[in-house]
Design a protein around this motif. Structure first.
Motif, PDB file in Angstrom:
ATOM      1  N   GLY A 316       0.822  -1.210   0.000  1.00 40.02           N
ATOM      2  CA  GLY A 316       0.000   0.000   0.000  1.00 40.02           C
ATOM      3  C   GLY A 316       0.851   1.253   0.000  1.00 40.02           C
ATOM      4  N   ASN A 317       0.702   2.060  -1.038  1.00 41.54           N
ATOM      5  CA  ASN A 317       1.436   3.320  -1.149  1.00 41.54           C
ATOM      6  C   ASN A 317       0.509   4.418  -0.644  1.00 41.54           C
ATOM      7  OD1 ASN A 317       2.721   5.665  -2.030  1.00 41.54           O
ATOM      8  ND2 ASN A 317       3.280   4.810  -4.017  1.00 41.54           N
ATOM      9  N   GLY A 318       0.968   5.172   0.360  1.00 42.82           N
ATOM     10  CA  GLY A 318       0.144   6.226   0.951  1.00 42.82           C
ATOM     11  C   GLY A 318      -0.159   7.343  -0.027  1.00 42.82           C
ATOM     12  N   TYR A 319       0.551   7.348  -1.148  1.00 42.62           N
ATOM     13  CA  TYR A 319       0.316   8.395  -2.121  1.00 42.62           C
ATOM     14  C   TYR A 319      -0.077   7.848  -3.481  1.00 42.62           C
ATOM     15  CZ  TYR A 319       0.995  12.047  -5.541  1.00 42.62           C
ATOM     16  OH  TYR A 319       0.798  12.911  -6.580  1.00 42.62           O
ATOM     17  N   THR A 320      -1.082   8.434  -4.088  1.00 42.73           N
ATOM     18  CA  THR A 320      -1.360   8.235  -5.502  1.00 42.73           C
ATOM     19  C   THR A 320      -2.007   9.521  -5.987  1.00 42.73           C
ATOM     20  OG1 THR A 320      -2.421   6.833  -7.157  1.00 42.73           O
ATOM     21  CG2 THR A 320      -3.635   7.148  -5.111  1.00 42.73           C
ATOM     22  N   LYS A 321      -1.836   9.822  -7.260  1.00 40.54           N
ATOM     23  CA  LYS A 321      -2.328  11.112  -7.782  1.00 40.54           C
ATOM     24  C   LYS A 321      -3.799  11.326  -7.449  1.00 40.54           C
ATOM     25  CE  LYS A 321       0.714  12.306 -11.579  1.00 40.54           C
ATOM     26  NZ  LYS A 321       1.287  11.095 -12.197  1.00 40.54           N
ATOM     27  N   GLY A 322      -4.103  12.495  -6.934  1.00 38.95           N
ATOM     28  CA  GLY A 322      -5.490  12.851  -6.655  1.00 38.95           C
ATOM     29  C   GLY A 322      -6.062  12.210  -5.410  1.00 38.95           C
ATOM     30  N   HIS A 323      -5.203  11.648  -4.581  1.00 37.56           N
ATOM     31  CA  HIS A 323      -5.726  10.891  -3.440  1.00 37.56           C
ATOM     32  C   HIS A 323      -6.539  11.742  -2.464  1.00 37.56           C
ATOM     33  CE1 HIS A 323      -2.315  12.652  -1.589  1.00 37.56           C
ATOM     34  NE2 HIS A 323      -2.092  11.760  -0.669  1.00 37.56           N
ATOM     35  N   ALA A 324      -6.109  12.985  -2.248  1.00 37.97           N
ATOM     36  CA  ALA A 324      -6.834  13.834  -1.304  1.00 37.97           C
ATOM     37  C   ALA A 324      -8.237  14.139  -1.852  1.00 37.97           C
ATOM     38  CB  ALA A 324      -6.056  15.128  -1.070  1.00 37.97           C
ATOM     39  N   GLU A 325      -8.293  14.474  -3.133  1.00 37.42           N
ATOM     40  CA  GLU A 325      -9.567  14.845  -3.747  1.00 37.42           C
ATOM     41  C   GLU A 325     -10.560  13.667  -3.726  1.00 37.42           C
ATOM     42  OE1 GLU A 325     -11.846  17.549  -4.402  1.00 37.42           O
ATOM     43  OE2 GLU A 325      -9.767  18.014  -3.917  1.00 37.42           O
ATOM     44  N   ILE A 326     -10.057  12.486  -4.074  1.00 36.69           N
ATOM     45  CA  ILE A 326     -10.910  11.290  -4.087  1.00 36.69           C
ATOM     46  C   ILE A 326     -11.482  11.024  -2.697  1.00 36.69           C
ATOM     47  CG2 ILE A 326     -10.868   8.752  -4.316  1.00 36.69           C
ATOM     48  CD1 ILE A 326      -8.754   9.176  -6.577  1.00 36.69           C
TER      49      ILE A 326
ATOM     50  N   GLY B 308       6.544  11.291  -2.556  1.00 39.57           N
ATOM     51  CA  GLY B 308       5.426  11.556  -3.463  1.00 39.57           C
ATOM     52  C   GLY B 308       5.493  10.780  -4.768  1.00 39.57           C
ATOM     53  N   LYS B 309       5.869   9.509  -4.694  1.00 37.34           N
ATOM     54  CA  LYS B 309       5.998   8.687  -5.901  1.00 37.34           C
ATOM     55  C   LYS B 309       4.760   7.821  -6.078  1.00 37.34           C
ATOM     56  CE  LYS B 309      10.048   8.896  -8.015  1.00 37.34           C
ATOM     57  NZ  LYS B 309      10.236   8.985  -9.455  1.00 37.34           N
ATOM     58  N   ASP B 310       4.085   8.000  -7.199  1.00 36.97           N
ATOM     59  CA  ASP B 310       2.876   7.228  -7.493  1.00 36.97           C
ATOM     60  C   ASP B 310       3.274   5.958  -8.249  1.00 36.97           C
ATOM     61  OD1 ASP B 310       0.301   6.387  -7.869  1.00 36.97           O
ATOM     62  OD2 ASP B 310      -0.298   8.024  -9.190  1.00 36.97           O
ATOM     63  N   VAL B 311       4.003   5.073  -7.552  1.00 30.00           N
ATOM     64  CA  VAL B 311       4.454   3.827  -8.173  1.00 30.00           C
ATOM     65  C   VAL B 311       3.699   2.649  -7.570  1.00 30.00           C
ATOM     66  CG1 VAL B 311       6.774   4.644  -8.728  1.00 30.00           C
ATOM     67  CG2 VAL B 311       6.329   3.656  -6.472  1.00 30.00           C
ATOM     68  N   THR B 312       3.568   1.564  -8.340  1.00 28.49           N
ATOM     69  CA  THR B 312       2.982   0.340  -7.804  1.00 28.49           C
ATOM     70  C   THR B 312       4.112  -0.537  -7.283  1.00 28.49           C
ATOM     71  OG1 THR B 312       1.162   0.431  -9.377  1.00 28.49           O
ATOM     72  CG2 THR B 312       1.620  -1.710  -8.375  1.00 28.49           C
ATOM     73  N   MET B 313       4.075  -0.816  -5.986  1.00 26.57           N
ATOM     74  CA  MET B 313       5.134  -1.624  -5.374  1.00 26.57           C
ATOM     75  C   MET B 313       4.634  -3.041  -5.154  1.00 26.57           C
ATOM     76  SD  MET B 313       6.682   1.101  -2.641  1.00 26.57           S
ATOM     77  CE  MET B 313       5.095   1.667  -2.047  1.00 26.57           C
ATOM     78  N   VAL B 314       5.352  -4.017  -5.679  1.00 28.37           N
ATOM     79  CA  VAL B 314       4.882  -5.390  -5.634  1.00 28.37           C
ATOM     80  C   VAL B 314       5.766  -6.239  -4.718  1.00 28.37           C
ATOM     81  CG1 VAL B 314       4.245  -7.401  -7.015  1.00 28.37           C
ATOM     82  CG2 VAL B 314       4.055  -5.115  -7.999  1.00 28.37           C
ATOM     83  N   VAL B 315       5.105  -7.084  -3.897  1.00 23.00           N
ATOM     84  CA  VAL B 315       5.803  -8.042  -3.041  1.00 23.00           C
ATOM     85  C   VAL B 315       6.133  -9.263  -3.906  1.00 23.00           C
ATOM     86  CG1 VAL B 315       5.599  -9.563  -1.019  1.00 23.00           C
ATOM     87  CG2 VAL B 315       4.440  -7.331  -1.034  1.00 23.00           C
TER      88      VAL B 315
END
Lengths: 346, 346
Positions: A316-326, B308-315
């Motif tokens: 789980g990445n705490g950041y993704t584009k537009g996350h606050a707005e969503i 602030g990286k919008d990357v998909t991190m995979v296990v």
């Protein structure tokens, strides 16, 4: 003309050399900004709960001593990063100046009221004066300035809702936004830990995205809280279960999905040893999304291999584009969710 | 008619109740198989290195005592799971009987020589007699029977290559197979820890999948080993660097990709604190693949948010469909890779 810094703020790292600001022991908190930085006039610091508790105990619960300790840390490190817990928190403030290199690239202008969504543990900060310390909510009101790097993430505080309500939601903004991007119409989705703050937002978002042909199933320990989810249609079905018991959870979960395995499972449980309960109910080719900070990387990796599950497991990445707005949008469109949040978290 | 068991083998868990076979302290090693199980006539156990070392030391390096200790563990637990390290290993054997419910579903028949790719820590095992213990390669030759569950994964040992060569590759089969499925023509791929066994196979596979329009860049500490990769065209470019220094790695990595961020980064480094070096060089929307068991879940999750990286991190999942076949194929088609493996790992 001003200089351009590194987008991740490494130009402000003083020691040790070669690390990122979060790992640094000392960063430069000179408030003369670089070309690609944002200067913020800080109103309040929301100190991370683990950090605030540690400082409060060290200070014997004396408000003045807590203040002195915070001043000391920031003077020493150039940022509010608790040296014992390593954690930071977030801040609320007003944009004072935006570097020329950023001005036309971002949706922000001087005077905007924002919350930073990157940790205080990497944010250059200079405190002039502590105005008030609200011990019950780990909040420190200050006269201070801070700097946001080019990579720094933030949210404009909405004018149409209570600030503390917005902050409560922004605190977990990553998870529901990832759900919004990942879940497709017709998907079956299992949410483990569904009655927590993050869980409820994920469930609400999943319902919105699967409908009307999908199936969202919520699970958690607390029967009563699950009733609340069902009543408000934040899920199609729910069952109470202990996520540390994978076989039991799998059997109940499959029952609630017509015997079929799930397309997606989302883990927002805050206890350890729940990896297998998340992996087992998912079909080959499906997605397992771990949002819990209690997730063990090795338990997930070896666990999936041990049961021969060809699933994609995502950190789980705490950041993704537009996350606050969503995330804020959920509170706008659902009166039920907003009421629950106001009752529980404001 | 025989009974059908749970596909994950929970029907053989004796204690504690409700857990999976790997977490169990005792499982049923009765060699009368269920309808959906496979009976294997075991030739040898390849004990996990951490486990073998622990037993060897406890036994004062005495071969007979090592044997007794192994017999004791298996009698006690019904499986070869070291109670101190918790780890198992794998086994080689010949298929003796396949349950009726599985017979037509799988590509296996009695008499096939296989290696199991699920851990011994969850495999029902009954040892009649220990024939020989090869301490230098952690191998125990036995007269024994074992059971594979329906979810159990295995590889038929190929007839066209040396058995130990095949085992060396199968040991890391997950990573290159995931690379094969994930990497697309034209992708830029960064491989951290590229000179190890897993790293080399990933690099070779990435070259095959990106070609001819992509860019595969390898990094590791050892300059000399990187030369070997370059010479054999297992990568387009390489640079020596310390994966614990994210800023340095990012700068060098971007240089080698025309200043652009990567589509995919693959981490097969076996030291801690290499998460940020893997995350920073990847573009928004790109994939960060952690295959190293030294990966910290929280460092990855919080680290990506912090920058602030919008990357998909995979296990990294050690299993994906066809992983054994994809991996063995590398050794068949590349004489160079086969020679390196024969020299280093057989």
């Amino acid at each position: 003309m001003k200089k351009t810094g590194c987008r991740y703020g490494t130009h402000r790292v003083i020691s040790p050399e070669g690390v990122l600001p979060q790992a640094a022991l000392k960063i430069d908190n000179d408030m003369d900004i670089y070309d690609n930085e944002i200067l913020v006039d800080v109103i309040a610091l929301n100190i991370d709960s683990a950090s605030f508790t540690q400082i409060e105990e060290e200070a014997g619960h004396d408000t003045e001593k807590i203040g002195r300790k915070i001043m000391e840390i920031v003077e020493d490190r150039g940022k509010m990063q608790n040296p014992v817990t390593g954690s930071g928190g977030m801040l609320i403030g007003v944009v004072e100046e935006i570097g020329d290199a950023l001005k036309d690239k971002i949706d922000l202008k001087a005077g905007d009221r924002i919350a930073t969504l990157v940790s205080l543990s990497l944010t250059p900060l200079k405190i002039e004066k502590i105005m008030d310390i609200k011990k019950d909510i780990d909040r420190v009101e200050v006269e201070a300035k801070a700097i946001l790097f080019e990579s720094g993430i933030y949210a404009k505080l909405p004018k149409d809702m209570n600030e503390n309500l917005a902050l409560a939601a922004l605190d977990v903004a990553g998870a529901p936004a990832q759900v919004a991007k990942m879940v497709k119409p017709g998907d079956s989705v299992l949410i483990l830990g569904a009655t927590g703050k993050s869980g409820m937002m994920c469930a609400y978002e999943a319902m919105k995205r699967v409908g009307p042909t999908g199936n969202v199933v919520a699970t958690d320990l607390r029967e009563e809280a699950l009733e609340l989810l069902l009543k408000n249609r934040f899920c199609h079905k729910a069952f109470s279960g202990d996520a540390r018991k994978p076989v039991e959870v799998m059997n109940r979960a499959l029952e609630m999905n017509g015997g079929r395995e799930y397309d997606i499972a989302i883990n927002v449980v805050n206890v350890q040893n729940t990896e297998m309960s998340t992996i087992l109910p998912v079909r080959d080719g499906g997605i397992v999304y771990f949002f819990s900070m209690a997730t063990s990387f090795t338990k997930a990796a070896l666990g999936a291999e041990g049961v021969g599950k060809d699933v994609t497991m995502v950190v789980g990445n705490g950041y993704t584009k537009g996350h606050a707005e969503i995330t804020l949008q959920e509170l706008r469109e659902s009166e039920a969710l907003r009421k629950i949040f106001e009752e529980l978290y404001v």
